[in-house]
Scaffold this motif. Structure first.
Motif, PDB file in Angstrom:
ATOM      1  N   ARG A   1       6.502  -8.250 -11.277  1.00  0.00           N
ATOM      2  CA  ARG A   1       5.938  -9.437 -11.929  1.00  0.00           C
ATOM      3  C   ARG A   1       5.692 -10.573 -10.939  1.00  0.00           C
ATOM      4  O   ARG A   1       4.957 -11.517 -11.234  1.00  0.00           O
ATOM      5  CB  ARG A   1       6.852  -9.927 -13.047  1.00  0.00           C
ATOM      6  N   TYR A   2       6.326 -10.501  -9.749  1.00  0.00           N
ATOM      7  CA  TYR A   2       6.178 -11.558  -8.739  1.00  0.00           C
ATOM      8  C   TYR A   2       5.168 -11.196  -7.659  1.00  0.00           C
ATOM      9  O   TYR A   2       4.984 -11.945  -6.703  1.00  0.00           O
ATOM     10  CB  TYR A   2       7.533 -11.862  -8.099  1.00  0.00           C
ATOM     11  N   GLY A   3       4.533 -10.056  -7.817  1.00  0.00           N
ATOM     12  CA  GLY A   3       3.541  -9.639  -6.835  1.00  0.00           C
ATOM     13  C   GLY A   3       4.168  -8.885  -5.673  1.00  0.00           C
ATOM     14  O   GLY A   3       5.374  -8.631  -5.636  1.00  0.00           O
ATOM     15  N   GLU A   4       3.324  -8.538  -4.710  1.00  0.00           N
ATOM     16  CA  GLU A   4       3.787  -7.790  -3.536  1.00  0.00           C
ATOM     17  C   GLU A   4       4.613  -8.686  -2.621  1.00  0.00           C
ATOM     18  O   GLU A   4       4.260  -9.840  -2.378  1.00  0.00           O
ATOM     19  CB  GLU A   4       2.597  -7.229  -2.762  1.00  0.00           C
ATOM     20  N   ILE A   5       5.679  -8.130  -2.107  1.00  0.00           N
ATOM     21  CA  ILE A   5       6.489  -8.869  -1.142  1.00  0.00           C
ATOM     22  C   ILE A   5       5.679  -9.066   0.131  1.00  0.00           C
ATOM     23  O   ILE A   5       4.983  -8.135   0.589  1.00  0.00           O
ATOM     24  CB  ILE A   5       7.814  -8.107  -0.859  1.00  0.00           C
ATOM     25  N   PRO A   6       5.678 -10.260   0.717  1.00  0.00           N
ATOM     26  CA  PRO A   6       4.929 -10.473   1.967  1.00  0.00           C
ATOM     27  C   PRO A   6       5.329  -9.477   3.059  1.00  0.00           C
ATOM     28  O   PRO A   6       6.522  -9.161   3.209  1.00  0.00           O
ATOM     29  CB  PRO A   6       5.292 -11.915   2.346  1.00  0.00           C
ATOM     30  N   GLN A   7       4.364  -9.010   3.799  1.00  0.00           N
ATOM     31  CA  GLN A   7       4.611  -7.944   4.774  1.00  0.00           C
ATOM     32  C   GLN A   7       5.593  -8.372   5.854  1.00  0.00           C
ATOM     33  O   GLN A   7       6.434  -7.575   6.286  1.00  0.00           O
ATOM     34  CB  GLN A   7       3.282  -7.507   5.416  1.00  0.00           C
ATOM     35  N   ASP A   8       5.496  -9.630   6.308  1.00  0.00           N
ATOM     36  CA  ASP A   8       6.404 -10.054   7.385  1.00  0.00           C
ATOM     37  C   ASP A   8       7.851 -10.115   6.915  1.00  0.00           C
ATOM     38  O   ASP A   8       8.784  -9.907   7.700  1.00  0.00           O
ATOM     39  CB  ASP A   8       5.964 -11.392   7.983  1.00  0.00           C
TER      40      ASP A   8
ATOM     41  N   ALA B   1      11.782   1.851  -7.123  1.00  0.00           N
ATOM     42  CA  ALA B   1      12.506   1.138  -8.180  1.00  0.00           C
ATOM     43  C   ALA B   1      12.575  -0.356  -7.879  1.00  0.00           C
ATOM     44  O   ALA B   1      12.463  -1.192  -8.788  1.00  0.00           O
ATOM     45  CB  ALA B   1      13.910   1.723  -8.326  1.00  0.00           C
ATOM     46  N   ALA B   2      12.740  -0.705  -6.610  1.00  0.00           N
ATOM     47  CA  ALA B   2      12.789  -2.116  -6.211  1.00  0.00           C
ATOM     48  C   ALA B   2      11.442  -2.792  -6.453  1.00  0.00           C
ATOM     49  O   ALA B   2      11.383  -3.921  -6.959  1.00  0.00           O
ATOM     50  CB  ALA B   2      13.201  -2.233  -4.746  1.00  0.00           C
ATOM     51  N   ARG B   3      10.361  -2.111  -6.101  1.00  0.00           N
ATOM     52  CA  ARG B   3       9.029  -2.675  -6.333  1.00  0.00           C
ATOM     53  C   ARG B   3       8.779  -2.896  -7.826  1.00  0.00           C
ATOM     54  O   ARG B   3       8.209  -3.914  -8.228  1.00  0.00           O
ATOM     55  CB  ARG B   3       7.955  -1.748  -5.762  1.00  0.00           C
ATOM     56  N   LYS B   4       9.218  -1.954  -8.634  1.00  0.00           N
ATOM     57  CA  LYS B   4       9.032  -2.086 -10.080  1.00  0.00           C
ATOM     58  C   LYS B   4       9.847  -3.243 -10.629  1.00  0.00           C
ATOM     59  O   LYS B   4       9.397  -3.978 -11.520  1.00  0.00           O
ATOM     60  CB  LYS B   4       9.422  -0.779 -10.767  1.00  0.00           C
ATOM     61  N   MET B   5      11.059  -3.438 -10.099  1.00  0.00           N
ATOM     62  CA  MET B   5      11.923  -4.526 -10.547  1.00  0.00           C
ATOM     63  C   MET B   5      11.270  -5.887 -10.305  1.00  0.00           C
ATOM     64  O   MET B   5      11.409  -6.822 -11.107  1.00  0.00           O
ATOM     65  CB  MET B   5      13.274  -4.452  -9.807  1.00  0.00           C
ATOM     66  N   TYR B   6      10.554  -6.004  -9.197  1.00  0.00           N
ATOM     67  CA  TYR B   6       9.973  -7.290  -8.796  1.00  0.00           C
ATOM     68  C   TYR B   6       8.446  -7.337  -8.957  1.00  0.00           C
ATOM     69  O   TYR B   6       7.813  -8.256  -8.443  1.00  0.00           O
ATOM     70  CB  TYR B   6      10.331  -7.585  -7.337  1.00  0.00           C
TER      71      TYR B   6
ATOM     72  N   GLN C   1      18.190 -17.941 -10.690  1.00  0.00           N
ATOM     73  CA  GLN C   1      18.524 -17.012 -11.773  1.00  0.00           C
ATOM     74  C   GLN C   1      17.557 -15.845 -11.880  1.00  0.00           C
ATOM     75  O   GLN C   1      17.882 -14.826 -12.510  1.00  0.00           O
ATOM     76  CB  GLN C   1      18.559 -17.766 -13.100  1.00  0.00           C
ATOM     77  N   LEU C   2      16.386 -15.944 -11.273  1.00  0.00           N
ATOM     78  CA  LEU C   2      15.411 -14.860 -11.308  1.00  0.00           C
ATOM     79  C   LEU C   2      15.765 -13.740 -10.332  1.00  0.00           C
ATOM     80  O   LEU C   2      15.181 -12.654 -10.381  1.00  0.00           O
ATOM     81  CB  LEU C   2      14.014 -15.396 -10.986  1.00  0.00           C
ATOM     82  N   TYR C   3      16.719 -14.003  -9.442  1.00  0.00           N
ATOM     83  CA  TYR C   3      17.077 -13.027  -8.418  1.00  0.00           C
ATOM     84  C   TYR C   3      17.857 -11.847  -9.006  1.00  0.00           C
ATOM     85  O   TYR C   3      18.725 -12.016  -9.857  1.00  0.00           O
ATOM     86  CB  TYR C   3      17.922 -13.687  -7.327  1.00  0.00           C
TER      87      TYR C   3
END
Length: 241
Positions: free
Chosen positions: A201-208, A194-199, A173-175
């Protein structure tokens, strides 16, 4: 020699049905609709609908959809281990049954059979968890009936198993579909921001994952140029509630 024959072969189809023997598992499947008195609880059918949208996002090269599919795959593996822990405790209790007594499996005289229309392998992984939970509940109820465990343990273990599945559904449901593709992140444009701002709270997306070198084992092929996931929500999710 060139093949001069053109064969008109249709799509493959298979009937898949789910049989449940306990009310506890059936409630997990159905969830609970929102009311004035109580908040709604997502069921397995709702989980699969979210997963279908997530899969479409991953197909459109949205790295956050890929990230969440990986998170769910890892959560499913963790959930399997949690259910196995309950089952191990139950096995220990059942092992105290005197050898002179044999007990057959307890099955519902009127189980519910549900047709499954699931288009994503991760959805089936969740269904397998539900069937495992259904089996565990049957055994717990039997163990309590024949006096191998008390009512307190019975209720605690059943609730513990249900919580395992609820946490999995809650993660789904968090997706949210980010609206950005990997090309947007490469260009560092407004969609990516905008995508980075949306997410955030979950931190940076892993680079790989951002680069697409790590994806879920069940991720779809990437097909660019499709309409956004929100515009596809009126399509058949591949599952009937």
């Amino acid at each position: 020699m060139a093949d001069n024959y053109r064969l008109n072969i249709g799509s493959l189809r298979s009937d898949v049905n789910l049989t449940l023997h306990t009310h506890h598992a059936a409630r997990i499947w159905m969830g609970r609709p929102k009311s004035d008195a109580k908040a709604g609880i997502i069921g397995l059918s709702g989980f699969c609908s979210i997963l279908n949208r997530m899969s479409r996002g991953a197909q459109q090269d949205d790295p956050y959809s890929d990230w969440w599919m990986i998170n769910l795959e890892e959560k499913i593996s963790e959930s399997k281990s949690s259910l196995k822990g309950i089952e191990d405790r139950l096995d220990s209790a059942m092992a105290t049954l005197p050898p002179a007594i044999t007990i057959s499996n307890n099955l519902s005289i009127q189980p519910v059979s549900l047709p499954l229309y699931i288009s994503n392998p991760l959805g089936f992984q969740a269904v397998y968890l539900l069937t495992h939970y259904d089996e565990i509940v049957r055994r717990i109820l039997l163990a309590q009936h024949v006096g191998l465990i008390g009512r307190r343990d019975m209720e605690m273990w059943i609730d513990e198993g249900a919580a395992v599945l609820r946490r999995l559904f809650g993660l789904a449901q968090l997706y949210k579909y980010s609206g950005a593709a990997r090309d947007d992140f490469a260009a560092n444009n407004a969609k990516a921001e905008a995508a980075r701002k949306m997410y955030e709270r979950y931190g940076e997306i892993p680079q790989d994952i951002l680069e697409g070198t790590r994806r879920s084992n069940f991720a779809p092929l990437i097909i660019r140029g499709q309409p956004p996931a929100e515009e596809q929500e009126h399509f058949d999710d591949g599952l009937e509630d």
